[in-house]
Enzyme design. Structure first.
Site, PDB file in Angstrom:
ATOM      1  N   ARG A   1       0.841  -1.191   0.000  1.00 31.49           N
ATOM      2  CA  ARG A   1       0.000   0.000   0.000  1.00 31.49           C
ATOM      3  C   ARG A   1       0.881   1.247   0.000  1.00 31.49           C
ATOM      4  O   ARG A   1       1.969   1.251   0.560  1.00 31.49           O
ATOM      5  CB  ARG A   1      -0.918   0.036   1.234  1.00 31.49           C
ATOM      6  CG  ARG A   1      -2.083  -0.920   1.162  1.00 31.49           C
ATOM      7  CD  ARG A   1      -3.005  -0.803   2.366  1.00 31.49           C
ATOM      8  NE  ARG A   1      -2.357  -1.247   3.572  1.00 31.49           N
ATOM      9  CZ  ARG A   1      -1.809  -0.464   4.478  1.00 31.49           C
ATOM     10  NH1 ARG A   1      -1.863   0.860   4.332  1.00 31.49           N
ATOM     11  NH2 ARG A   1      -1.216  -0.952   5.535  1.00 31.49           N
TER      12      ARG A   1
ATOM     13  N   TYR B   1      -1.715  -3.476  -6.728  1.00 31.32           N
ATOM     14  CA  TYR B   1      -1.489  -4.128  -5.428  1.00 31.32           C
ATOM     15  C   TYR B   1      -2.816  -4.270  -4.652  1.00 31.32           C
ATOM     16  O   TYR B   1      -3.610  -3.324  -4.598  1.00 31.32           O
ATOM     17  CB  TYR B   1      -0.470  -3.331  -4.588  1.00 31.32           C
ATOM     18  CG  TYR B   1      -0.395  -3.899  -3.185  1.00 31.32           C
ATOM     19  CD1 TYR B   1       0.201  -5.144  -2.969  1.00 31.32           C
ATOM     20  CD2 TYR B   1      -0.987  -3.250  -2.109  1.00 31.32           C
ATOM     21  CE1 TYR B   1       0.203  -5.710  -1.699  1.00 31.32           C
ATOM     22  CE2 TYR B   1      -0.985  -3.805  -0.837  1.00 31.32           C
ATOM     23  CZ  TYR B   1      -0.392  -5.036  -0.640  1.00 31.32           C
ATOM     24  OH  TYR B   1      -0.395  -5.606   0.601  1.00 31.32           O
ATOM     25  N   GLY B   2      -2.984  -5.416  -4.014  1.00 30.08           N
ATOM     26  CA  GLY B   2      -4.246  -5.739  -3.328  1.00 30.08           C
ATOM     27  C   GLY B   2      -4.850  -4.602  -2.531  1.00 30.08           C
ATOM     28  O   GLY B   2      -5.988  -4.206  -2.755  1.00 30.08           O
TER      29      GLY B   2
ATOM     30  N   LYS C   1      -9.753  -2.389   1.742  1.00 28.68           N
ATOM     31  CA  LYS C   1      -9.410  -1.206   2.539  1.00 28.68           C
ATOM     32  C   LYS C   1     -10.260   0.007   2.147  1.00 28.68           C
ATOM     33  O   LYS C   1     -10.687   0.791   3.000  1.00 28.68           O
ATOM     34  CB  LYS C   1      -7.924  -0.870   2.372  1.00 28.68           C
ATOM     35  CG  LYS C   1      -7.004  -2.024   2.732  1.00 28.68           C
ATOM     36  CD  LYS C   1      -7.212  -2.484   4.137  1.00 28.68           C
ATOM     37  CE  LYS C   1      -6.297  -3.626   4.505  1.00 28.68           C
ATOM     38  NZ  LYS C   1      -6.508  -4.095   5.875  1.00 28.68           N
TER      39      LYS C   1
ATOM     40  N   HIS D   1     -10.481  -2.367  11.606  1.00 30.47           N
ATOM     41  CA  HIS D   1      -9.379  -3.200  11.103  1.00 30.47           C
ATOM     42  C   HIS D   1      -9.120  -4.291  12.149  1.00 30.47           C
ATOM     43  O   HIS D   1      -8.137  -4.225  12.880  1.00 30.47           O
ATOM     44  CB  HIS D   1      -8.147  -2.306  10.905  1.00 30.47           C
ATOM     45  CG  HIS D   1      -7.044  -2.938  10.142  1.00 30.47           C
ATOM     46  ND1 HIS D   1      -5.713  -2.572  10.302  1.00 30.47           N
ATOM     47  CD2 HIS D   1      -7.047  -3.899   9.186  1.00 30.47           C
ATOM     48  CE1 HIS D   1      -4.967  -3.268   9.477  1.00 30.47           C
ATOM     49  NE2 HIS D   1      -5.735  -4.085   8.792  1.00 30.47           N
TER      50      HIS D   1
ATOM     51  N   SER E   1      -1.279  -3.567  10.134  1.00 31.18           N
ATOM     52  CA  SER E   1      -0.969  -4.513   9.063  1.00 31.18           C
ATOM     53  C   SER E   1       0.309  -5.276   9.390  1.00 31.18           C
ATOM     54  O   SER E   1       1.271  -4.694   9.902  1.00 31.18           O
ATOM     55  CB  SER E   1      -0.771  -3.747   7.759  1.00 31.18           C
ATOM     56  OG  SER E   1      -1.865  -2.893   7.546  1.00 31.18           O
ATOM     57  N   ALA E   2       0.307  -6.566   9.060  1.00 31.82           N
ATOM     58  CA  ALA E   2       1.492  -7.418   9.228  1.00 31.82           C
ATOM     59  C   ALA E   2       1.962  -7.477  10.691  1.00 31.82           C
ATOM     60  O   ALA E   2       3.154  -7.500  10.964  1.00 31.82           O
ATOM     61  CB  ALA E   2       2.632  -6.967   8.298  1.00 31.82           C
ATOM     62  N   CYS E   3       1.008  -7.492  11.627  1.00 32.19           N
ATOM     63  CA  CYS E   3       1.334  -7.658  13.049  1.00 32.19           C
ATOM     64  C   CYS E   3       0.674  -8.906  13.627  1.00 32.19           C
ATOM     65  O   CYS E   3       0.507  -9.015  14.842  1.00 32.19           O
ATOM     66  CB  CYS E   3       0.909  -6.433  13.845  1.00 32.19           C
ATOM     67  SG  CYS E   3       1.960  -5.010  13.549  1.00 32.19           S
TER      68      CYS E   3
ATOM     69  N   THR F   1      -3.821 -12.437  11.177  1.00 40.26           N
ATOM     70  CA  THR F   1      -4.202 -13.709  10.544  1.00 40.26           C
ATOM     71  C   THR F   1      -3.755 -14.871  11.428  1.00 40.26           C
ATOM     72  O   THR F   1      -4.505 -15.827  11.640  1.00 40.26           O
ATOM     73  CB  THR F   1      -3.581 -13.792   9.135  1.00 40.26           C
ATOM     74  OG1 THR F   1      -3.960 -12.610   8.420  1.00 40.26           O
ATOM     75  CG2 THR F   1      -4.064 -15.015   8.381  1.00 40.26           C
TER      76      THR F   1
ATOM     77  N   ASP G   1      -9.256  -9.799   9.203  1.00 40.43           N
ATOM     78  CA  ASP G   1      -8.746  -8.457   8.862  1.00 40.43           C
ATOM     79  C   ASP G   1      -9.745  -7.330   9.139  1.00 40.43           C
ATOM     80  O   ASP G   1      -9.330  -6.244   9.519  1.00 40.43           O
ATOM     81  CB  ASP G   1      -8.328  -8.412   7.387  1.00 40.43           C
ATOM     82  CG  ASP G   1      -7.483  -7.186   7.055  1.00 40.43           C
ATOM     83  OD1 ASP G   1      -6.558  -6.860   7.834  1.00 40.43           O
ATOM     84  OD2 ASP G   1      -7.742  -6.531   6.020  1.00 40.43           O
TER      85      ASP G   1
ATOM     86  N   ARG H   1       2.177 -12.149  -0.612  1.00 45.35           N
ATOM     87  CA  ARG H   1       0.846 -12.457  -0.072  1.00 45.35           C
ATOM     88  C   ARG H   1       0.263 -13.739  -0.641  1.00 45.35           C
ATOM     89  O   ARG H   1       0.647 -14.171  -1.734  1.00 45.35           O
ATOM     90  CB  ARG H   1      -0.109 -11.302  -0.452  1.00 45.35           C
ATOM     91  CG  ARG H   1       0.282  -9.945   0.117  1.00 45.35           C
ATOM     92  CD  ARG H   1      -0.235  -9.792   1.499  1.00 45.35           C
ATOM     93  NE  ARG H   1       0.152  -8.533   2.130  1.00 45.35           N
ATOM     94  CZ  ARG H   1      -0.583  -7.943   3.079  1.00 45.35           C
ATOM     95  NH1 ARG H   1      -1.715  -8.477   3.472  1.00 45.35           N
ATOM     96  NH2 ARG H   1      -0.171  -6.834   3.643  1.00 45.35           N
TER      97      ARG H   1
ATOM     98  N   GLY I   1       0.971 -19.791  18.891  1.00 48.75           N
ATOM     99  CA  GLY I   1       0.051 -20.642  19.662  1.00 48.75           C
ATOM    100  C   GLY I   1       0.004 -20.259  21.131  1.00 48.75           C
ATOM    101  O   GLY I   1      -1.050 -20.315  21.783  1.00 48.75           O
TER     102      GLY I   1
HETATM  103  C1  OXD Z   1      -3.163  -4.575   5.215  1.00 47.81           C
HETATM  104  C2  OXD Z   1      -3.807  -5.761   4.616  1.00 47.81           C
HETATM  105  O1  OXD Z   1      -2.261  -3.989   4.599  1.00 47.81           O
HETATM  106  O2  OXD Z   1      -4.697  -6.331   5.266  1.00 47.81           O
HETATM  107  O3  OXD Z   1      -3.577  -4.208   6.316  1.00 47.81           O
HETATM  108  O4  OXD Z   1      -3.479  -6.137   3.480  1.00 47.81           O
HETATM  109 MN    MN Z   2      -5.193  -5.335   7.079  1.00 51.11          MN
END
Ligand code: OXD
Ligand code: MN
Length: 588
Positions: free
Chosen positions: A67, A196-197, A205, A225, A247-249, A252, A274, A366, A491
């Site tokens: 992004r 890009y997604g 988003k 979010h 994001s990326a923390c 998922t 997400d 991704r 876990g």
């Molecule tokens: C982000 C995503 O960037 O979910 O937050 O792709």
């Molecule tokens: Mn996200």
């Protein structure tokens, strides 16, 4: 077909001038045709059909891998309505600067009209969008990420008029001519110059967060979010917990967590990973739906230990973007199980060996995979009303200061924790990685209006809900002086979830915690740090509230909150003052 969608498509075609216009029905046959087209022109590579049936690799333009927040704009009429944390452009400037980039932008290409639904078809909270795009890759991803096609056209035909138009064109993919623009007042999205997604799958988003947050403000709900998970106890009851993390923390991974205590009956079920749309229910609780149908997850670091459920989910019918490829057309990324392959094709299509000194997969590579392939998908993930939340977690990536977990004193204090959360930046957006920045509710890049008004809206929602969830802050990322993570995470985060459940269910919620100036912190015994093999000193640091660190934190918070001027709610200002007072009690 509602003539308004047709009129809009005609208007867009007159400017973008595609060679063909295709209305997407979302069928498997249509998807197969698009995939064949992309395989034949090199947009997709077919992966090993034995190991990864129906999976494909896409390599994007190397300038278009994340992004681009500096090119993302809120185009409200008044700058103050975008607020100090958004880039603002007036609607008129947007028409002058951005619209011309769509002139003839689809010449020589096909324009796809993608009708999609955010939310399950029978949910009263589901919402309609129509994305026009010249990228078949976007269409294939939207088919996984949303409910797309005829089901939505039928709704529009039946009179749904509140659909959100989103215009997307790849343009020339140059960051110099890239804009992701949102018009909250007319509920419109324009995105040009990126495939890009996060910039191009407009349901995600752009709609489900930026535009939806402004709809939620008007209509009394929240677009967040957040992951949503169900925590099942040995007694069989399920506690629903939402979690906002940047994001990326690890959203998922947490949403799909594999419990180390499964044999005792502790288990996690995924509702979403997400985005959450949250409404006040008639019972005074907050009810959350996941508006998405798939996962667009970060690949690096995903493995059999960190997220076995994701590894299973992505083993078929998935699209991989910017990962590396093995000799036998399998995928690979940094952090995958097993030895590092001696030869790979890297994310840019070049030969790679461990001696190359570069990452084989892009750090923001991704997977796009259908939710239905998640082995721990909750049976309630499509419940029309959503699931009732008992707790909300706010989690940043912080090397210091913030303990593993603590509980807020009440809703207002919890909103303050969200408003003042900060996190180190990641590869999910272009720019420096590892810089601490204020990221309120993990919505810094996603809130479609002034954050001060957004906090006020959170406070209002809390007033509407007679039984709101308890709010917690978590931090999996504390490091020691050598930079080593002190908490094993993944876990083992189950231990924190169990404490959270205990806190919200027990009448005497503070029994396994101690009150500190920042909130209620668990005892190491309540988390079981000793069974985990953590040293006493690590355990102490993980739960410590260091007064000097927190006084500095409060100063940083003050500087951040000041930016909002008179849009800062009094309650947030008062919470900040109260924190300072608790940290530095004035002798009487
Ligand atoms: C982000 C995503 O960037 O979910 O937050 O792709
Ligand atoms: Mn996200």
């Amino acid at each position: 077909m509602s003539s308004s969608v047709e009129e809009w498509v005609d208007e867009v075609s007159r400017t973008t001038r595609p060679d063909h216009v295709v209305w997407c029905d979302g069928t498997a046959a249509e998807n197969d045709r698009l995939i064949d087209l992309m395989v034949s022109d090199g947009t997709l590579l077919r992966l090993n059909d034995q190991k990864l049936p129906n999976c494909f690799l896409h390599r994007s333009n190397p300038q278009d891998v994340a992004r681009t927040e500096h090119l993302t704009f809120i185009c409200s009429r008044q700058a103050e309505d975008a607020g100090p944390t958004n880039n603002w452009m007036s609607p008129q400037d947007a028409h002058e600067r951005i619209w011309p980039l769509f002139n003839n932008s689809m010449q020589g290409r096909t324009m796809y009209v993608v009708p999609y639904l955010m939310g399950a078809a029978d949910s009263p909270y589901a919402k309609v969008g129509v994305e026009v795009t010249d990228s078949p890759y976007v269409v294939a991803n939207m088919r996984i990420m949303t409910r797309m096609g005829q089901v939505v056209l039928d709704r529009i035909q039946a009179g749904a008029s509140d659909w959100v138009p989103g215009l997307h064109s790849l343009g020339d993919l140059s960051p110099d001519r890239r804009f992701i623009a949102h018009f909250p007042e007319t509920r419109t999205i324009w995105s040009v110059g990126s495939g890009y997604g996060g910039n191009a799958l407009l349901g995600k988003k752009c709609y489900a967060l930026r535009i939806a947050s402004t709809m939620g403000r008007e209509q009394g709900w929240l677009a967040e979010h957040m992951l949503i998970l169900g925590l099942e106890s040995p007694a069989g009851d399920v506690t629903y917990i939402a979690g906002a993390f940047p994001s990326a923390c690890g959203k998922t991974n947490l949403a799909m967590l594999k419990s180390p205590f499964e044999s005792d009956g502790w288990k996690v079920w995924t509702v979403g990973e997400d985005i959450a749309w949250i409404n006040v229910g008639p019972d005074g609780r907050l009810w959350a739906i996941n508006p998405e149908a798939g996962y667009f997850g970060v690949a690096p670091g995903t493995n059999r230990k960190t997220n076995p459920n994701a590894m299973d989910a992505v083993s078929q019918n998935s699209i991989f973007t910017n990962v590396a490829m093995t000799d036998d057309r399998d995928v690979w990324w940094e952090g995958m199980d097993g030895p590092v392959p001696q030869r790979l094709i890297d994310w840019q299509g070049n030969p790679w060996t461990p001696a190359s000194g570069t990452k084989a997969a892009h750090p923001n590579s991704r997977f796009t995979t259908p939710a239905t392939q998640n082995p721990v998908l909750s049976t309630h993930w499509e419940d029309p009303q959503g699931v009732p939340l008992s707790a909300i977690l706010f989690g940043g990536r912080r090397a210091r200061t913030v303990p593993l977990v603590y509980r807020s004193f009440d809703w207002e204090h919890g909103v303050f924790l969200g408003a003042t959360m900060a996190s180190e930046t990641t590869a999910a957006a272009t720019g420096a990685v590892g810089v601490v920045r204020g990221d309120p509710m993990a919505m810094l890049p996603f809130c479609g209006y002034n954050m001060g008004d957004y906090w006020n809206h959170w406070l209002e929602v809390g007033k509407q809900a007679s039984n709101p969830p308890a709010i917690f802050q978590v931090n999996w990322f504390r490091t020691d002086d050598q930079g080593r993570y002190m908490w094993p995470g993944f876990g083992e985060n189950m231990r924190v979830l169990r404490w959270v459940r205990d806190q919200v269910l027990s009448r005497n919620g503070t029994s396994a915690g101690r009150e500190t100036p920042v909130g209620i912190v668990p005892t190491p015994e309540a988390i079981g740090t000793r069974d985990l093999g953590l040293s006493a000193s690590d355990a102490e640091t993980l739960f410590e509230i260091d007064r000097d660190d927190w006084l500095r934190e409060a100063e940083d918070q003050h500087a951040f909150l000041q930016k909002f001027g008179d849009r800062l709610p009094d309650a947030i200002r008062a919470q900040h003052q109260a924190l300072q007072n608790r940290l530095s009690p004035v002798a009487v």
